[in-house]
Design a protein around this motif. Sequence first.
Motif, mmCIF file in Angstrom:
data_model
loop_
_atom_site.group_PDB
_atom_site.id
_atom_site.type_symbol
_atom_site.label_atom_id
_atom_site.label_comp_id
_atom_site.label_asym_id
_atom_site.label_seq_id
_atom_site.Cartn_x
_atom_site.Cartn_y
_atom_site.Cartn_z
ATOM 1 N N THR A 1 -63.097 31.814 0.188
ATOM 2 C CA THR A 1 -64.014 32.262 0.801
ATOM 3 C C THR A 1 -63.437 33.864 0.285
ATOM 4 O O THR A 1 -64.620 34.969 0.824
ATOM 5 C CB THR A 1 -63.684 31.640 2.189
ATOM 6 O OG1 THR A 1 -63.734 30.917 1.873
ATOM 7 C CG2 THR A 1 -64.175 32.889 3.718
ATOM 8 N N ALA B 1 -64.359 24.345 1.698
ATOM 9 C CA ALA B 1 -64.436 25.327 1.352
ATOM 10 C C ALA B 1 -62.288 26.413 1.636
ATOM 11 O O ALA B 1 -62.190 25.179 2.309
ATOM 12 C CB ALA B 1 -64.369 26.781 2.918
ATOM 13 N N GLY C 1 -68.340 27.679 8.332
ATOM 14 C CA GLY C 1 -67.878 29.282 7.704
ATOM 15 C C GLY C 1 -66.709 28.386 6.388
ATOM 16 O O GLY C 1 -66.253 27.491 6.594
ATOM 17 N N GLY C 2 -67.162 29.559 6.106
ATOM 18 C CA GLY C 2 -65.995 29.265 4.462
ATOM 19 C C GLY C 2 -66.625 29.372 3.890
ATOM 20 O O GLY C 2 -68.126 28.818 3.275
ATOM 21 N N ILE C 3 -66.268 29.772 2.403
ATOM 22 C CA ILE C 3 -67.129 29.609 0.951
ATOM 23 C C ILE C 3 -66.196 28.049 0.126
ATOM 24 O O ILE C 3 -65.106 28.686 -0.044
ATOM 25 C CB ILE C 3 -66.906 30.897 0.116
ATOM 26 C CG1 ILE C 3 -67.924 31.827 1.018
ATOM 27 C CG2 ILE C 3 -67.926 30.804 -1.317
ATOM 28 C CD1 ILE C 3 -68.117 33.427 1.096
ATOM 29 N N ILE D 1 -67.241 36.781 -0.994
ATOM 30 C CA ILE D 1 -67.090 37.895 0.140
ATOM 31 C C ILE D 1 -66.858 39.224 -1.189
ATOM 32 O O ILE D 1 -67.775 40.070 -0.520
ATOM 33 C CB ILE D 1 -66.554 38.579 1.440
ATOM 34 C CG1 ILE D 1 -66.982 36.336 2.046
ATOM 35 C CG2 ILE D 1 -66.629 39.293 1.940
ATOM 36 C CD1 ILE D 1 -65.992 36.408 3.453
ATOM 37 N N LYS E 1 -72.300 35.089 8.454
ATOM 38 C CA LYS E 1 -70.789 35.574 8.661
ATOM 39 C C LYS E 1 -69.876 35.494 9.886
ATOM 40 O O LYS E 1 -68.469 34.971 9.660
ATOM 41 C CB LYS E 1 -71.708 37.773 8.794
ATOM 42 C CG LYS E 1 -70.179 38.724 8.996
ATOM 43 C CD LYS E 1 -71.087 39.939 9.177
ATOM 44 C CE LYS E 1 -70.565 41.124 9.587
ATOM 45 N NZ LYS E 1 -70.686 42.475 9.183
ATOM 46 N N GLN F 1 -71.262 28.005 0.522
ATOM 47 C CA GLN F 1 -70.719 28.391 1.852
ATOM 48 C C GLN F 1 -71.254 26.735 2.973
ATOM 49 O O GLN F 1 -71.707 26.203 2.352
ATOM 50 C CB GLN F 1 -71.898 28.979 2.797
ATOM 51 C CG GLN F 1 -71.635 30.436 2.200
ATOM 52 C CD GLN F 1 -72.926 31.233 2.257
ATOM 53 O OE1 GLN F 1 -72.869 32.202 3.435
ATOM 54 N NE2 GLN F 1 -74.535 31.462 2.797
ATOM 55 N N LYS G 1 -69.292 32.535 10.778
ATOM 56 C CA LYS G 1 -68.760 31.246 10.899
ATOM 57 C C LYS G 1 -67.343 31.673 9.513
ATOM 58 O O LYS G 1 -66.702 31.179 10.442
ATOM 59 C CB LYS G 1 -70.627 30.739 9.962
ATOM 60 C CG LYS G 1 -70.961 29.864 11.043
ATOM 61 C CD LYS G 1 -72.045 28.984 10.614
ATOM 62 C CE LYS G 1 -72.673 28.305 11.876
ATOM 63 N NZ LYS G 1 -73.162 27.247 11.919
ATOM 64 N N HIS G 2 -67.716 32.087 8.956
ATOM 65 C CA HIS G 2 -67.110 32.723 8.189
ATOM 66 C C HIS G 2 -65.643 33.726 9.517
ATOM 67 O O HIS G 2 -64.898 33.376 8.587
ATOM 68 C CB HIS G 2 -67.032 34.085 6.632
ATOM 69 C CG HIS G 2 -68.613 33.512 5.817
ATOM 70 N ND1 HIS G 2 -68.574 32.006 5.301
ATOM 71 C CD2 HIS G 2 -69.362 33.800 5.317
ATOM 72 C CE1 HIS G 2 -69.382 31.786 5.382
ATOM 73 N NE2 HIS G 2 -69.929 32.511 4.431
#
Length: 317
Positions: free
Chosen positions: A276, A271, A261-263, A280, A4, A256, A6-7
């Motif tokens: 992202t 990502a 971070g990021g997807i 989510i 979380k 992820q 990191k995103h």
Amino acid sequence: MFYKEKHINFITSLLDAQGHVTNVLAEHLKMNGLYWALSALDLLDALPQDEQRDFIREFVFSCFNDDGGFGGAKNHDSHILTTCSAVQISAILGFIHELDKDKIVEFIASLQKEDGSFTGDRYGEVDTRFSLCATLVLSLFDSITKINVDKAASFIKECRNWDGAFGQVPGSESHGGQIFCCVGSLIHLNRMDVIEKDKLIWWLCERQTESGGLCGRPEKDPDVCYSWWNLSAIAALNATEAISTEALIRFILKSQDDEKGGIADSPDNVADVYHTNFGIAGLSLMHFPDIHQQINPEFALTERALRTVPYLSHRKS
Ligand code: FPP
Ligand code: ZN
């Protein structure tokens, strides 16, 4: 494990001090990109505050044109996709009541064609994506009766295929993204009767691949964004139990970036803000415990944001 913090860092690092995402996205995607970024931050309880929020508000107003639509950036022509994003951003940041509702509604209504479809702008391309943008914005403004509702629904019906799924225009291939658009439009139009529910749920469930991820069309690779496009339709049809949510959650978590971070669209890819956000949002639809905000499948906004929209005050979430 859900990264979380990191995103949140990944997305906030994409926004400059003025709240722009220009450094990673082309100019015409500025408004859409801001919606993806802010939607994700809303879901993660990390919306920008104070000065940065004011800059974003100024940016949105600077993209408003005399015809009642918003461009993708300052001095760009109005388009229904960017108008939808601008209105959604205003709902997320709580200034939708400051927009010129009547002019925006007039702009949207002016894009409806005789057959009930919507063009994206004055140049005339038609797509069920535009029907969704039109009905979503009108619904937010409690103004759906300003268009021809029956014709809008019959156009969507024309885009329904033998398999119960929907395409871009009549006769075009069934596609998860267009299903999101058509199901959402029919909900806003209060015409759910057009949906062949069992067939459509079957088509959507068939899109879950061995990896757990969903794909947008038969035989395609899974992609995290369909955890939103397909799953929002499944959720709106109250059929989430028809897929394996455990396997889908695992696929999203595997996509992820555990360092920055990021997807990404799939495991081991790079990502980006779009995947992202929709990853989510998909997790939120599945009530993933680390995400505390509930996303609404028809508006693609959190229930928190929807509660602040004055035109929806009669609505029960
Ligand atoms: C897949 O696109 C997704 C779609 C076709 C639907 C897009 C819908 C909108 C832009 C409407 C507004 C959106 C919201 C959230 C209110 P893709 O080009 O990635 O498809 P591909 O997988 O075939 O490449
Ligand atoms: Zn994708």
